[in-house]
Motif scaffolding. Sequence first.
Motif, PDB file in Angstrom:
ATOM      1  N   SER A  22       0.827  -1.217   0.000  1.00  0.00           N
ATOM      2  CA  SER A  22       0.000   0.000   0.000  1.00  0.00           C
ATOM      3  C   SER A  22       0.853   1.256   0.000  1.00  0.00           C
ATOM      4  N   MET A  63      -4.783  -0.229  -5.646  1.00  0.00           N
ATOM      5  CA  MET A  63      -5.126   0.106  -4.262  1.00  0.00           C
ATOM      6  C   MET A  63      -6.590  -0.222  -3.977  1.00  0.00           C
ATOM      7  N   GLU A  67      -8.117  -3.095  -1.274  1.00  0.00           N
ATOM      8  CA  GLU A  67      -9.081  -2.763  -0.216  1.00  0.00           C
ATOM      9  C   GLU A  67     -10.349  -3.600  -0.336  1.00  0.00           C
TER      10      GLU A  67
END
Length: 148
Positions: A22, A63, A67
């Motif tokens: 991340s 990203m 998530e």
Amino acid sequence: MGFKQILFPQTSREIPGKRYISLTLRGLHLVGVAGVAGLFLFQLPFEQWYLYGLLALVSGVLMMVMEIWGDGVWLFQLRGQAVLLKLVLLAAALIWPASATINFILIVLLSAFFSHAPGKIRYYSIWHGEVVKALRTADGRIRNSGQL
């Protein structure tokens, strides 16, 4: 395995090294967004900003996927909703070039706010009316009723 089980598994999935992945993706995303500013703020020619745009797009999508892969709760939290709003603003900027500068500035301001907002804002779900960190614990009433 159905679509619902992919987005909302019974237990959260872990990605080894997620924190460092991340951090790397966020850094690359910032470089990409800085380069894309050339388009939105200075109308630079395509060849001067497109690699930055590609970097911003790929890192941003990765990203989001990371998530969502965990357990899908990100889609219900304000931090996820903010990213979806930023994508709408980006699309609007590309469709209506006259709005590009203001939309780009709004995207940067939304990013700054949600990156540094306290958890009670970032993890708040407008769908649940409370802070939600995991659907499996905070959303048992919806899972059990079959709505998800």
